[in-house]
Design a protein around this motif. Structure first.
Motif, PDB file in Angstrom:
ATOM      1  N   ALA A 140       0.828  -1.204   0.000  1.00 10.96           N
ATOM      2  CA  ALA A 140       0.000   0.000   0.000  1.00 10.96           C
ATOM      3  C   ALA A 140       0.861   1.253   0.000  1.00 10.96           C
ATOM      4  O   ALA A 140       0.585   2.218  -0.722  1.00 10.96           O
ATOM      5  N   ILE A 141       1.912   1.255   0.812  1.00 13.69           N
ATOM      6  CA  ILE A 141       2.831   2.397   0.830  1.00 13.69           C
ATOM      7  C   ILE A 141       3.463   2.587  -0.544  1.00 13.69           C
ATOM      8  O   ILE A 141       3.558   3.708  -1.058  1.00 13.69           O
ATOM      9  N   ALA A 142       3.890   1.502  -1.155  1.00 11.02           N
ATOM     10  CA  ALA A 142       4.557   1.575  -2.460  1.00 11.02           C
ATOM     11  C   ALA A 142       3.627   2.022  -3.573  1.00 11.02           C
ATOM     12  O   ALA A 142       4.086   2.480  -4.628  1.00 11.02           O
ATOM     13  N   ALA A 143       2.308   1.907  -3.362  1.00  9.48           N
ATOM     14  CA  ALA A 143       1.340   2.218  -4.426  1.00  9.48           C
ATOM     15  C   ALA A 143       0.702   3.587  -4.273  1.00  9.48           C
ATOM     16  O   ALA A 143      -0.243   3.904  -4.986  1.00  9.48           O
ATOM     17  N   ARG A 144       1.216   4.404  -3.385  1.00  5.83           N
ATOM     18  CA  ARG A 144       0.516   5.662  -3.129  1.00  5.83           C
ATOM     19  C   ARG A 144       0.533   6.604  -4.341  1.00  5.83           C
ATOM     20  O   ARG A 144      -0.337   7.475  -4.455  1.00  5.83           O
TER      21      ARG A 144
ATOM     22  N   SER B  17      12.450  -8.357   3.694  1.00  6.80           N
ATOM     23  CA  SER B  17      13.272  -7.827   2.593  1.00  6.80           C
ATOM     24  C   SER B  17      12.403  -7.110   1.569  1.00  6.80           C
ATOM     25  O   SER B  17      12.757  -6.027   1.079  1.00  6.80           O
ATOM     26  N   LYS B  18      11.268  -7.698   1.249  1.00  9.67           N
ATOM     27  CA  LYS B  18      10.356  -7.058   0.287  1.00  9.67           C
ATOM     28  C   LYS B  18       9.839  -5.739   0.848  1.00  9.67           C
ATOM     29  O   LYS B  18       9.856  -4.709   0.162  1.00  9.67           O
ATOM     30  N   PHE B  19       9.372  -5.755   2.093  1.00 10.14           N
ATOM     31  CA  PHE B  19       8.842  -4.538   2.709  1.00 10.14           C
ATOM     32  C   PHE B  19       9.884  -3.425   2.697  1.00 10.14           C
ATOM     33  O   PHE B  19       9.588  -2.280   2.312  1.00 10.14           O
ATOM     34  N   THR B  20      11.093  -3.760   3.104  1.00 12.50           N
ATOM     35  CA  THR B  20      12.153  -2.756   3.163  1.00 12.50           C
ATOM     36  C   THR B  20      12.458  -2.186   1.787  1.00 12.50           C
ATOM     37  O   THR B  20      12.598  -0.965   1.618  1.00 12.50           O
TER      38      THR B  20
ATOM     39  N   GLN C  72      14.093   5.291   6.760  1.00 18.33           N
ATOM     40  CA  GLN C  72      14.447   4.002   7.354  1.00 18.33           C
ATOM     41  C   GLN C  72      13.939   3.880   8.787  1.00 18.33           C
ATOM     42  O   GLN C  72      13.456   2.823   9.211  1.00 18.33           O
ATOM     43  N   GLY C  73      14.039   4.974   9.542  1.00 20.54           N
ATOM     44  CA  GLY C  73      13.592   4.932  10.923  1.00 20.54           C
ATOM     45  C   GLY C  73      12.107   4.623  11.042  1.00 20.54           C
ATOM     46  O   GLY C  73      11.690   3.841  11.910  1.00 20.54           O
ATOM     47  N   ARG C  74      11.311   5.220  10.187  1.00 23.09           N
ATOM     48  CA  ARG C  74       9.879   4.945  10.240  1.00 23.09           C
ATOM     49  C   ARG C  74       9.587   3.518   9.804  1.00 23.09           C
ATOM     50  O   ARG C  74       8.718   2.857  10.362  1.00 23.09           O
ATOM     51  N   SER C  75      10.314   3.047   8.806  1.00 19.82           N
ATOM     52  CA  SER C  75      10.163   1.662   8.363  1.00 19.82           C
ATOM     53  C   SER C  75      10.401   0.700   9.529  1.00 19.82           C
ATOM     54  O   SER C  75       9.637  -0.253   9.732  1.00 19.82           O
ATOM     55  N   GLN C  76      11.426   0.960  10.299  1.00 19.76           N
ATOM     56  CA  GLN C  76      11.746   0.103  11.442  1.00 19.76           C
ATOM     57  C   GLN C  76      10.668   0.184  12.512  1.00 19.76           C
ATOM     58  O   GLN C  76      10.327  -0.817  13.146  1.00 19.76           O
TER      59      GLN C  76
END
Length: 455
Positions: A34-38, A417-420, A429-433
């Motif tokens: 969903a994040i990647a499709a914004r 790995s895919k999510f990252t 990166q911090g929010r991803s973590q």
């Protein structure tokens, strides 16, 4: 009433550690896509609509600062989960052969938006997810293989069940919610066949949005046709009573459907994941010799679903993004040529470029009973590339890296790995973590705090 009762009960299986781990991985995957499709076209267009409509700002829109109404959040986030054809995929046995069940995570935005709206705790939200996945598999088994209705039709019932369970409905209210949700089920299969259109990305979200609205009405005392599944004036053409309705409320058997839920390592149709992985493994050997290729043979499992998809002429020679990400000719070609398959490979209509068109025209599709036998529960593939000097280069993939083995589930490394990778262009990166940590501790995480990280 029996189905309504089942959707409100808690099966002991849903609290097993392996299922809890699988749920968390599937949540993370759905949030990632969903994040990647914004910025995807479908997401932008739906976003413009919800801005115009406005609404009570109670629910998070992934990738946006401003909140919106529950129903708009379901439509918007549901579109984003589906827009890149990158969310999870399930297979099941249909009339004795492995087939595509669909994409259960289409309804992950329904669960999360309803949980946020209702203030449901993480533990109850996870149970709702397990119930929704199991219900999806059961309803799909009641739809004949040759059906005029799309698999997303099941979500009219599922989305209503999700809302009612999280809202704490009593049995009668839940039964009416399901009855009215069932009225929103029927979606024709043309949304996923023929000249594929953009609405394939919205089909489930539209059904789910409407079904949650009917469930909210049930919560206010509105009643529905409780005979909708059993009466001949109901949904007999969608769900065949001869296939045994009683399985809908039977105890959970092994393996639970959620344990067979695969993620897609690549942004394309589920049945092409292994073919793409084989093509990517060929890339180092062919990248400098693309002009020498004289023949490409893509061999897939001999299954009715694969034969049907291979026969779709619009997929063999795609003319749109929607057709390209379902094309067994384009996908291996671009993966071999570029060594990647993500949103970038669709951005400039790569399927129309001369070098890729040439590879598409050299591609021949075949099926193999042996591949199907050697990879039960999967959609394996083999690619053989013949060069001008007679050299034949072959790669085979039986289980792609996103495959979920029923006894142990998904690979955490593959999901993380895919999510990252796919979220890196959109969030720090911090929010991803922090998102990963919140999902890992989902049972005790406040849904509102997780959703805030997604804005």
């Amino acid at each position: 009433m029996e189905l309504a009762r089942w959707t409100l009960e808690t099966d002991p299986a849903w609290n097993e550690p392996r299922i809890a781990a699988q749920i968390k991985l599937l949540i993370l995957d759905a949030l990632g896509v969903a994040i990647a499709a914004r910025d995807a076209e479908s997401s932008v267009r739906v976003g413009e609509l919800i801005d115009e409509l406005g609404g009570n700002p109670r629910c998070t829109v992934i990738g946006r600062k401003d909140k919106t109404s529950l129903l708009s959040a379901i439509l918007m986030n549901g579109t984003q989960v589906r827009a890149l054809d990158f969310n999870d995929v399930q297979y099941f046995i249909k009339e004795g052969k492995l087939s595509v069940a669909g994409h259960c995570s289409d309804n992950m935005p329904v669960v999360l938006a309803c949980a946020e709206y209702l203030g449901a705790p993480g533990s109850r939200t996870m149970e709702a997810i397990a119930m929704a996945y199991e219900m999806f598999g059961r309803l799909r088994t009641l739809m004949p293989f040759v059906s005029p209705w799309d698999g997303t039709s099941v979500s009219g019932l599922i989305a209503a069940a999700i809302y009612g369970r999280l809202a704490g409905f009593d049995l009668v209210t839940q039964a009416n919610a399901l009855a009215m949700g069932a009225m929103r089920c029927s979606t024709p299969s043309i949304v996923r066949w023929g000249k594929l259109s953009e609405v394939k990305n919205l089909a489930n979200a539209l059904i789910a949005q409407s079904a949650v609205q009917t469930a909210m009405l049930a919560g206010r005392g509105v009643t529905g046709p409780l005979e909708v599944l059993n009466d001949r004036g109901g949904l007999h053409q969608v769900f065949d009573p001869a296939l045994d309705f009683e399985r809908l409320w039977a105890p959970v058997s092994e393996p639970p459907f959620i344990m067979t839920s695969n993620i897609k390592p690549y942004a394309c149709i589920g049945t092409a994941q292994a073919a793409v992985e084989a093509a990517l493994n060929l890339h180092p050997r062919v990248k400098d010799r693309l002009g020498e290729i004289t023949r490409i043979v893509v061999t897939m499992a001999d299954l009715p679903m694969i034969r049907k998809q291979q026969a779709e002429i619009h997929r063999q020679y795609p003319r749109s993004r929607e057709a390209a990400d379902h094309s067994f000719t384009f996908l291996p070609a671009v993966a071999m040529a570029e060594g990647a398959l993500g949103d970038h490979q669709y951005r400039d209509r790569r399927w129309e470029h001369e070098d890729i068109v040439r590879l598409i025209e050299l591609t021949q599709m075949e099926v193999s009973e042996d591949l199907a036998r050697r990879a039960p529960g999967a959609m394996p593939a083999r690619i053989a590339v013949t060069l001008a000097d007679g050299t034949v280069l072959t790669e085979e993939c039986l289980f792609d890296s996103g495959h979920s083995f029923p006894d142990r589930g998904l690979s955490p490394d593959a999901v993380i790995s895919k999510f990252t990778a796919i979220t890196a262009p959109f969030i720090p990166q911090g929010r991803s973590q922090r998102i990963r940590a919140a999902v890992e501790n989902f049972e005790t995480t406040e849904i509102a705090s997780l959703m805030a990280l997604l804005q």
